[in-house]
Design a protein around this motif. Structure first.
Motif, PDB file in Angstrom:
ATOM      1  N   LEU A  48      22.771  29.585 -18.359  1.00 19.70           N
ATOM      2  CA  LEU A  48      23.266  28.320 -17.820  1.00 19.70           C
ATOM      3  C   LEU A  48      23.373  28.320 -16.296  1.00 19.70           C
ATOM      4  N   LYS A  49      22.764  29.285 -15.652  1.00 16.81           N
ATOM      5  CA  LYS A  49      22.960  29.422 -14.205  1.00 16.81           C
ATOM      6  C   LYS A  49      22.329  28.295 -13.401  1.00 16.81           C
ATOM      7  N   ASP A  50      21.402  27.541 -14.006  1.00 17.82           N
ATOM      8  CA  ASP A  50      20.740  26.470 -13.264  1.00 17.82           C
ATOM      9  C   ASP A  50      21.276  25.079 -13.616  1.00 17.82           C
ATOM     10  N   LEU A  51      22.448  25.017 -14.255  1.00 14.51           N
ATOM     11  CA  LEU A  51      23.044  23.715 -14.534  1.00 14.51           C
ATOM     12  C   LEU A  51      23.309  22.978 -13.217  1.00 14.51           C
ATOM     13  N   PRO A  52      23.039  21.690 -13.161  1.00 16.63           N
ATOM     14  CA  PRO A  52      23.255  20.941 -11.914  1.00 16.63           C
ATOM     15  C   PRO A  52      24.744  20.796 -11.600  1.00 16.63           C
ATOM     16  N   THR A  53      25.059  20.782 -10.314  1.00 21.29           N
ATOM     17  CA  THR A  53      26.447  20.605  -9.873  1.00 21.29           C
ATOM     18  C   THR A  53      26.543  19.449  -8.884  1.00 21.29           C
ATOM     19  N   LYS A  54      27.765  19.028  -8.645  1.00 18.68           N
ATOM     20  CA  LYS A  54      28.036  18.015  -7.630  1.00 18.68           C
ATOM     21  C   LYS A  54      29.340  18.386  -6.937  1.00 18.68           C
ATOM     22  N   ASN A  55      29.501  17.970  -5.706  1.00 20.53           N
ATOM     23  CA  ASN A  55      30.724  18.265  -4.954  1.00 20.53           C
ATOM     24  C   ASN A  55      31.764  17.176  -5.173  1.00 20.53           C
ATOM     25  N   ILE A  56      32.997  17.619  -5.381  1.00 19.78           N
ATOM     26  CA  ILE A  56      34.108  16.681  -5.453  1.00 19.78           C
ATOM     27  C   ILE A  56      35.196  17.144  -4.468  1.00 19.78           C
ATOM     28  N   GLU A  57      36.048  16.227  -4.104  1.00 18.64           N
ATOM     29  CA  GLU A  57      37.134  16.566  -3.180  1.00 18.64           C
ATOM     30  C   GLU A  57      38.377  16.937  -3.975  1.00 18.64           C
ATOM     31  N   VAL A  58      38.954  18.076  -3.664  1.00 15.22           N
ATOM     32  CA  VAL A  58      40.194  18.507  -4.313  1.00 15.22           C
ATOM     33  C   VAL A  58      41.193  18.927  -3.236  1.00 15.22           C
ATOM     34  N   GLN A  59      42.464  18.845  -3.594  1.00 16.99           N
ATOM     35  CA  GLN A  59      43.507  19.280  -2.676  1.00 16.99           C
ATOM     36  C   GLN A  59      43.773  20.757  -2.903  1.00 16.99           C
ATOM     37  N   ALA A  60      43.297  21.602  -2.013  1.00 19.30           N
ATOM     38  CA  ALA A  60      43.592  23.032  -2.057  1.00 19.30           C
ATOM     39  C   ALA A  60      44.960  23.270  -1.407  1.00 19.30           C
ATOM     40  N   PRO A  61      45.510  24.473  -1.541  1.00 17.47           N
ATOM     41  CA  PRO A  61      46.846  24.718  -0.992  1.00 17.47           C
ATOM     42  C   PRO A  61      46.990  24.409   0.495  1.00 17.47           C
ATOM     43  N   LEU A  62      45.952  24.621   1.293  1.00 21.16           N
ATOM     44  CA  LEU A  62      46.081  24.442   2.736  1.00 21.16           C
ATOM     45  C   LEU A  62      45.430  23.171   3.257  1.00 21.16           C
ATOM     46  N   GLN A  63      44.422  22.652   2.548  1.00 18.96           N
ATOM     47  CA  GLN A  63      43.796  21.408   2.988  1.00 18.96           C
ATOM     48  C   GLN A  63      42.900  20.873   1.881  1.00 18.96           C
ATOM     49  N   LYS A  64      42.396  19.674   2.034  1.00 21.07           N
ATOM     50  CA  LYS A  64      41.444  19.127   1.095  1.00 21.07           C
ATOM     51  C   LYS A  64      40.079  19.771   1.337  1.00 21.07           C
ATOM     52  N   ILE A  65      39.376  20.056   0.231  1.00 18.97           N
ATOM     53  CA  ILE A  65      38.064  20.689   0.349  1.00 18.97           C
ATOM     54  C   ILE A  65      37.072  19.996  -0.573  1.00 18.97           C
ATOM     55  N   LEU A  66      35.790  20.123  -0.231  1.00 17.02           N
ATOM     56  CA  LEU A  66      34.712  19.719  -1.120  1.00 17.02           C
ATOM     57  C   LEU A  66      34.242  20.960  -1.865  1.00 17.02           C
ATOM     58  N   SER A  67      34.209  20.873  -3.186  1.00 23.05           N
ATOM     59  CA  SER A  67      33.852  22.042  -3.983  1.00 23.05           C
ATOM     60  C   SER A  67      33.041  21.602  -5.205  1.00 23.05           C
ATOM     61  N   PRO A  68      32.116  22.442  -5.672  1.00 31.02           N
ATOM     62  CA  PRO A  68      31.222  22.013  -6.763  1.00 31.02           C
ATOM     63  C   PRO A  68      31.860  22.077  -8.149  1.00 31.02           C
ATOM     64  N   VAL A  69      31.471  21.126  -8.979  1.00 31.39           N
ATOM     65  CA  VAL A  69      31.772  21.126 -10.410  1.00 31.39           C
ATOM     66  C   VAL A  69      30.463  20.793 -11.123  1.00 31.39           C
ATOM     67  N   LEU A  70      30.416  21.006 -12.427  1.00 36.71           N
ATOM     68  CA  LEU A  70      29.208  20.659 -13.173  1.00 36.71           C
ATOM     69  C   LEU A  70      28.975  19.152 -13.121  1.00 36.71           C
ATOM     70  N   ALA A  71      27.731  18.773 -12.919  1.00 35.05           N
ATOM     71  CA  ALA A  71      27.393  17.360 -12.838  1.00 35.05           C
ATOM     72  C   ALA A  71      27.215  16.739 -14.217  1.00 35.05           C
ATOM     73  N   GLU A  72      27.095  17.579 -15.239  1.00 24.78           N
ATOM     74  CA  GLU A  72      26.916  17.076 -16.600  1.00 24.78           C
ATOM     75  C   GLU A  72      27.329  18.154 -17.589  1.00 24.78           C
ATOM     76  N   ASP A  73      27.631  17.742 -18.795  1.00 21.06           N
ATOM     77  CA  ASP A  73      27.881  18.693 -19.867  1.00 21.06           C
ATOM     78  C   ASP A  73      26.548  19.149 -20.453  1.00 21.06           C
ATOM     79  N   PHE A  74      26.598  20.172 -21.267  1.00 20.10           N
ATOM     80  CA  PHE A  74      25.408  20.577 -22.007  1.00 20.10           C
ATOM     81  C   PHE A  74      25.729  20.533 -23.495  1.00 20.10           C
TER      82      PHE A  74
END
Length: 218
Positions: A48-74
């Motif tokens: 599953l290493k080539d599953l597509p991802t997309k960046n979302i904004e989340v509130q990390a402990p020190l600041q907001k960050i853009l970080s990848p999550v899966l773009a779709e289920d399988f």
């Protein structure tokens, strides 16, 4: 090494260790199921290493960050009944993964697959489909399963098997050159007269369900 271009063979000491215990006739049904689950999870990281991802904004402990999550289920599609033993291992990686089912049994005389059930999630064709079965021996069941998924509109299909043999891999590569195969154990040896891999774990469906024991009587 093999000449199969679409085959990925895992070469990890932990997998080899677990394979040995699967093959051992003294391994009971409970432990057998646990090992199958563990192997499916380990294999899933690579498959599953080539599953597509997309960046979302989340509130990390020190600041907001853009970080990848899966773009779709399988979608996980076990070939019943043995393939059911691999589902939990993959779902442990992504609990929201969808599950379809393909019911096939092998005619003991012709060794050809007979279909008795087929159902996929309505949106399975929108994402990746992982067909799972502990053994790829003659390849006829996997071939039939892939054809069913393609007829349902699925175009991104992978096949994941713990044990595989040259005969089965060759059939899938011939009929489905677009399907990548992942295995933890590969054999170049001929199958026996019943279509089983001699160096594998016997009938995986029976061992998963506890309907047959290979333990010596004495």
């Amino acid at each position: 090494m093999t000449e199969h271009k679409n085959l990925t063979i895992f070469d990890h000491p932990l997998m080899k260790h677990k394979i040995t215990h699967l093959c051992d006739v003294n391994t009971g049904s409970k432990e057998f199921c646990e090992i199958v689950t563990e192997l499916a999870m380990m294999m899933g990281f690579e498959a599953l290493k080539d599953l597509p991802t997309k960046n979302i904004e989340v509130q990390a402990p020190l600041q907001k960050i853009l970080s990848p999550v899966l773009a779709e289920d399988f979608t996980i599609v076990p070939i019943l009944r043995a393939g059911l033993g691999m589902v939990d291992g993959l779902r442990s990686l992504l609990p929201t993964a969808k599950v379809g089912h393909i019911g096939l049994y092998r005619d003991e005389e012709t060794l050809q697959p007979c279909q008795y059930y087929f159902k996929l999630p309505v949106d399975a064709a929108d994402g990746e489909v992982i067909i799972v079965d502990p053994a790829l021996a003659t390849g006829v069941s996997a071939d039939a399963a892939i054809k069913l998924c393609k007829e349902a509109g699925c175009t991104r299909i992978k096949l994941m098997c713990i044990f595989s043999a040259n005969q089965g891999v060759s059939l899938i590569e011939k009929n489905h050159p677009d399907v990548q195969i992942y295995t933890a154990n590969y054999s170049d040896e001929p199958l026996n007269e019943k279509g089983y891999i001699l160096t594998a774990a016997g009938d995986a469906g029976d061992r998963v369900c506890g309907t047959v024991s290979y333990k010596p009587e004495n």
